[in-house]
Design an enzyme around this catalytic site. Structure first.
Site, PDB file in Angstrom:
ATOM      1  N   LYS A   1       0.866  -1.187   0.000  1.00 35.11           N
ATOM      2  CA  LYS A   1       0.000   0.000   0.000  1.00 35.11           C
ATOM      3  C   LYS A   1       0.902   1.236   0.000  1.00 35.11           C
ATOM      4  O   LYS A   1       1.955   1.235   0.673  1.00 35.11           O
ATOM      5  CB  LYS A   1      -0.867  -0.037   1.264  1.00 35.11           C
ATOM      6  CG  LYS A   1      -1.857   1.116   1.397  1.00 35.11           C
ATOM      7  CD  LYS A   1      -2.654   1.021   2.694  1.00 35.11           C
ATOM      8  CE  LYS A   1      -3.803   1.995   2.757  1.00 35.11           C
ATOM      9  NZ  LYS A   1      -4.563   1.915   4.006  1.00 35.11           N
TER      10      LYS A   1
ATOM     11  N   SER B   1      -9.650   1.420   2.490  1.00 34.11           N
ATOM     12  CA  SER B   1      -8.771   2.231   1.680  1.00 34.11           C
ATOM     13  C   SER B   1      -7.768   1.429   0.857  1.00 34.11           C
ATOM     14  O   SER B   1      -7.210   1.959  -0.108  1.00 34.11           O
ATOM     15  CB  SER B   1      -8.015   3.230   2.564  1.00 34.11           C
ATOM     16  OG  SER B   1      -7.197   2.580   3.506  1.00 34.11           O
TER      17      SER B   1
ATOM     18  N   SER C   1      -9.781  -1.169   6.469  1.00 36.17           N
ATOM     19  CA  SER C   1      -9.125  -1.015   5.165  1.00 36.17           C
ATOM     20  C   SER C   1      -8.467  -2.255   4.590  1.00 36.17           C
ATOM     21  O   SER C   1      -8.185  -2.284   3.396  1.00 36.17           O
ATOM     22  CB  SER C   1      -8.084   0.093   5.238  1.00 36.17           C
ATOM     23  OG  SER C   1      -8.749   1.313   5.143  1.00 36.17           O
TER      24      SER C   1
HETATM   25  N1  GLN Z   1     -13.242   3.407   5.980  1.00 39.90           N
HETATM   26  C1  GLN Z   1     -12.462   3.776   7.129  1.00 39.90           C
HETATM   27  C2  GLN Z   1     -12.132   5.247   7.070  1.00 39.90           C
HETATM   28  O1  GLN Z   1     -12.466   5.880   6.138  1.00 39.90           O
HETATM   29  C3  GLN Z   1     -11.285   2.881   7.280  1.00 39.90           C
HETATM   30  C4  GLN Z   1      -9.999   3.363   6.756  1.00 39.90           C
HETATM   31  C5  GLN Z   1      -8.820   2.505   7.124  1.00 39.90           C
HETATM   32  O2  GLN Z   1      -8.946   1.427   7.721  1.00 39.90           O
HETATM   33  N2  GLN Z   1      -7.635   3.019   6.804  1.00 39.90           N
HETATM   34  O3  GLN Z   1     -11.585   5.791   7.971  1.00 39.90           O
END
Ligand code: GLN
Length: 472
Positions: A79, A154, A178
């Site tokens: 990532k 994400s 994410s």
């Molecule tokens: N959807 C969550 C957010 O927008 C999770 C993001 C993540 O785990 N980095 O914060």
């Protein structure tokens, strides 16, 4: 060869069916041809990958097969929030465009030391803020099962890349879902570890008390192989768990007879999509067939988790993103995207004098209640079986105008981060429109071995994880 697991491809490299160089060249070629449709990659580092491939081939030539590290010669992705030495790292934000880190993040360093080959950096929602990868400042990633749909977020780029065989695993990050949500949307396996099980050193911080580093791969077995190498104490991260990791590989085949699995009634309410419910009901029957007992449990604070998460995570991110001042770090603050600005405003507000007690401090109290719910549940059950998302993958653009609708995607994933416990995401079916469905197995702190054993047993008797998207 792109459909092989890590264990299978490692075997073929050892029996010299093909060289690491050939494998890396083929993977780079596949990315060049197919990623035009998916957009999983922000950066492909072909030159560095080929250099590393040559080193791995030399090592394979002179080392007895049983002494070679399992990850030697295996192409992987990361990532774009992980610092990678000499390879552009942006967190998918214009603020960090062109940033070349002088060092590798600990988990990257650890798999590279084993001889694994970084082939590229995968797209994500900028700074990890999102659930669809549409908040990337560069471009959205598409779901390889249907290009009109989001891959989740994400880590949408990481999950899509693994689903397409562009790299055999991805080093990913989960703050509120994410790793698990994109794994569910792309039909791959992903592990959110216990908070601190893997060092966060060199991972660009989103929300430090929630961020966790883990693998996305094709199978539970592959996730265990990767976790074995990246877990463990690190002098560079004071929050990393001090105990050495147990032998995850050995635990895989231990089985899990007599375990009790909890079904939290708040996760199976009216908001859950019918097709997901059906797929998970079938999964529950499979676990029962494997010798598990299931009981209904209650996690009463679940309904408070989204508002709690969306006070705590933005508060922490507003503080973390303050370092990008355009002077010492990053480009001008004007180059933050809309979602990052929204979260900086929310967090700064929740932390400011006069509002701190009303928002941040209260959210921290509710966080404690959420954790206590899980503590209590784990006195009755060994693990919890639950959906990851209330709905299957949604269309690109469907939720971009409605941030709250996007935040609600995290209802079943965020509580796990607030409690700091591990959760393993696995494929368990498809909708009638041929979109993937996943489920999660949630365990108490440091129960990764149990989750692996149960998940591996499940993948021995199901083949959802073997299904591949057709990109032609
Ligand atoms: N959807 C969550 C957010 O927008 C999770 C993001 C993540 O785990 N980095 O914060």
């Amino acid at each position: 060869m792109f459909d092989l697991t890590i264990r299978e491809v490692a075997q073929k490299l050892r029996s010299k069916e093909f060289s690491v160089r050939e494998l890396v060249l083929a993977t780079l070629d596949k990315i060049q041809k197919e990623d035009i449709k998916i957009n999983a990659f922000v950066t492909v580092c072909a030159d560095q990958a080929l250099e590393a491939a040559n080193r791995a081939d030399k090592l394979i030539a002179k080392t007895p097969a049983d002494e070679l590290p399992i990850l030697c010669g295996i192409p992987f992705t990361a990532k774009d929030v992980f610092c990678t030495k000499g390879v552009e790292t942006t967190a998918s934000s214009n603020v960090l465009k062109n940033f070349l880190p002088p060092y590798d993040a600990t988990p990257i360093k650890r798999v590279k030391q084993e001889g694994a080959i970084l082939i590229g950096k995968t797209n994500c929602d900028a700074w990890g803020h999102g659930a669809s990868t549409e908040n990337s400042d560069f471009f959205p990633t598409r779901n390889p099962w249907n290009l009109d749909y989001v891959p989740g977020g994400s880590c949408g780029g990481s999950a899509a890349a693994v689903a397409c065989g562009m790299g055999f695993f991805s080093i990913a990050e989960d703050t509120g879902g994410s790793i698990r949500q994109p794994s569910a949307f792309c039909n791959v396996t992903g592990l959110k570890v216990t908070y601190g099980r893997v060092s966060r050193y060199g991972a660009i911080a989103f929300a430090c008390s929630l961020d966790t580093v883990g693998p996305i791969a094709k199978t539970v077995d592959d996730c265990a192989l990767v976790l074995q190498k990246i877990a463990g104490p690190d002098d560079l991260d004071a929050t990393a768990v001090l105990d050495a990791p147990p032998d995850y590989i050995n635990c895989l085949t231990k089985g899990f007879k007599n375990i009790v699995l909890g079904l939290p009634k708040e996760y199976y309410g009216a908001g859950l999509d019918k097709e997901i419910r059906q797929a998970i009901d079938e999964t529950i029957r499979i676990f029962e067939g494997l010798g598990a007992r299931t009981i209904e449990i209650s996690l009463p604070a679940t309904a408070r988790s989204v508002p709690t998460y969306y006070i705590i995570a933005p508060s922490e991110t507003s503080s973390n993103l303050a370092r990008y001042d355009g002077i010492r770090f990053g480009h001008s603050r004007d180059s933050f995207g809309a979602e990052a600005k929204r979260r900086i405003m929310l967090g700064t507000y929740a932390l400011s004098a006069g509002y701190y007690d009303a928002y941040y401090k209260r959210a921290m109290k509710v966080r404690n209640l959420i954790k206590k719910d899980f503590d209590k549940a784990f006195t009755e059950v060994d693990a919890i079986i639950a959906p990851i998302t209330p709905t299957p993958p949604f269309k690109i653009g469907e939720k971009t105008d409605d941030p709250v609708a996007m935040y609600l995607c995290d209802v079943y994933s965020g509580p796990i981060n607030l409690a700091g416990i591990p959760s393993l995401a696995m494929p368990c079916g498809f909708t009638k429109n041929n979109l993937p469905i996943g489920f999660q197995l949630i365990g108490p702190q440091l129960s990764e071995s149990l989750l692996f054993a149960a998940g591996h047993a499940y993948q021995q008797v199901t083949d959802w994880h073997k299904r591949k998207p057709n990109l032609n």
